[in-house]
Design an enzyme around this catalytic site. Structure first.
Site, PDB file in Angstrom:
ATOM      1  N   ASN A   9       0.876  -1.170   0.000  1.00 38.94           N
ATOM      2  CA  ASN A   9       0.000   0.000   0.000  1.00 38.94           C
ATOM      3  C   ASN A   9       0.914   1.220   0.000  1.00 38.94           C
ATOM      4  OD1 ASN A   9      -1.778   2.074   0.481  1.00 38.94           O
ATOM      5  ND2 ASN A   9      -2.342   1.416   2.560  1.00 38.94           N
ATOM      6  N   LYS A  11       0.199   4.236  -0.370  1.00 36.69           N
ATOM      7  CA  LYS A  11      -0.425   5.456   0.179  1.00 36.69           C
ATOM      8  C   LYS A  11      -0.142   6.635  -0.754  1.00 36.69           C
ATOM      9  CE  LYS A  11      -0.219   3.271   4.649  1.00 36.69           C
ATOM     10  NZ  LYS A  11      -0.191   3.385   6.093  1.00 36.69           N
ATOM     11  N   HIS A  94      -9.519   1.400   4.241  1.00 36.33           N
ATOM     12  CA  HIS A  94      -8.295   1.535   5.040  1.00 36.33           C
ATOM     13  C   HIS A  94      -8.562   2.472   6.220  1.00 36.33           C
ATOM     14  CE1 HIS A  94      -4.258   2.657   6.236  1.00 36.33           C
ATOM     15  NE2 HIS A  94      -3.873   1.526   5.692  1.00 36.33           N
ATOM     16  N   GLU A  96      -6.949   4.801   7.430  1.00 32.16           N
ATOM     17  CA  GLU A  96      -6.693   6.233   7.165  1.00 32.16           C
ATOM     18  C   GLU A  96      -7.881   6.869   6.462  1.00 32.16           C
ATOM     19  OE1 GLU A  96      -2.915   5.615   5.259  1.00 32.16           O
ATOM     20  OE2 GLU A  96      -2.081   5.018   7.191  1.00 32.16           O
ATOM     21  N   GLU A 166      -5.987  -5.045  10.104  1.00 32.80           N
ATOM     22  CA  GLU A 166      -4.951  -4.065  10.429  1.00 32.80           C
ATOM     23  C   GLU A 166      -5.305  -3.351  11.728  1.00 32.80           C
ATOM     24  OE1 GLU A 166      -2.675  -2.781   6.696  1.00 32.80           O
ATOM     25  OE2 GLU A 166      -4.407  -1.491   6.828  1.00 32.80           O
ATOM     26  N   GLY A 172       1.982   2.085  10.775  1.00 34.01           N
ATOM     27  CA  GLY A 172       2.954   3.172  10.668  1.00 34.01           C
ATOM     28  C   GLY A 172       3.600   3.546  11.997  1.00 34.01           C
ATOM     29  N   SER A 212       2.860  -2.395  10.301  1.00 32.92           N
ATOM     30  CA  SER A 212       4.295  -2.534  10.602  1.00 32.92           C
ATOM     31  C   SER A 212       4.831  -3.926  10.310  1.00 32.92           C
ATOM     32  CB  SER A 212       4.589  -2.098  12.046  1.00 32.92           C
ATOM     33  OG  SER A 212       4.235  -0.733  12.234  1.00 32.92           O
TER      34      SER A 212
END
Ligand code: PGA
Length: 250
Positions: A9, A11, A94, A96, A166, A172, A212
């Site tokens: 991904n 991003k 996701h 985010e 996730e 991250g 991660s």
């Protein structure tokens, strides 16, 4: 019996030229991969990435898709558009997007249905925040997020779905779920899918871990029986790191 799938991904990183360079660096490094390999790139990079993956087993994905076929949705892209540009996969929901762009379980479901009906493979993200884990809500939350996302799809559609578990606190941050935590929660997701779609269909559904995942922890995670791959953020931006994850079994 489930083929592993490792997806990057990217991003909001890489221009089309940079995408081409990264894919070209990656190609020889993953030529012997035994898992499915996907790079989910910014929409403007899909065409460049698609051209660059030619002659390799790497597939291209997008990072979001709108649920309508067309219309007055300024700034959005339909499933047919991203497919025509060269995407075979698309990440949906996701954390985010849920956190910064108002994505809800309902819109995640709408986007998932639109993607699958258009012939894309959807990588649907679920996962709990740190507060939700500490409060003991992880299992209920991931079950709910998963089943809502799949509403309106039948068990034959599940072959075009990948779930990415996730934990938000691991994305991250360098904090990775333990192998056992990831395995256990993915098992909870699979059990929920089995209750709704039957054991056989749930047994074939691929469920990734994300958050991660790095070259130094991929082996332990992938050794877990429920974990069928990874959704990789930061480490997917460096060809050597992503390739080391893809080649976890070498
Ligand atoms: P990370 O991101 O690997 O950088 O934690 C994972 C993701 O957001 O999909």
């Amino acid at each position: 019996m489930r083929k592993a799938i490792i997806a990057g991904n990217w991003k909001m990183n890489k221009t089309p030229d940079e995408a081409k360079a990264l894919v070209e660096a990656l190609k020889p490094l993953v030529a012997g991969a035994s898992c499915d390999v996907v790079v989910c790139v910014p929409a403007v990079d899909i065409a460049a990435a698609k051209a660059a993956v030619k002659g390799s087993k790497i597939k291209v994905g997008a990072q979001n898709v709108h649920f309508a076929a067309s219309g007055a949705y300024t700034g959005e892209l339909s499933a047919d558009m991203i497919k025509a540009a060269g995407a075979e996969y698309v990440i949906i929901g996701h954390s985010e997007r849920r956190q910064y762009f108002g994505e809800t379980d309902t819109t995640v479901n709408q986007r998932t249905v639109a993607a699958v009906k258009a012939g894309l493979k959807a990588i649907v993200c679920v996962g709990e925040s740190r507060a939700e884990r500490e409060a003991g809500y992880t299992d209920a939350l991931v079950e709910y997020q998963t089943l809502i996302a799949l509403t309106g799809l039948d068990k034959n559609d599940l072959k075009n779905i990948v779930i990415a578990y996730e934990p938000v606190w691991a994305i991250g941050t360098g904090l990775v779920a333990t192998d056992e935590q990831a395995n256990e929660t993915i098992g909870v997701i699979r059990a929920a899918v089995a209750r709704k779609y039957g054991k056989a269909a749930a047994g074939k559904l691929r469920i990734q871990y994300g958050g991660s995942m790095k070259p130094n922890n991929v082996k332990g995670l992938m050794a877990q029986p429920e974990i069928d791959g990874g959704l990789i953020g930061g480490a997917s931006l460096k060809a050597e790191d992503f390739a080391a994850i893809v080649n976890y079994d070498k």
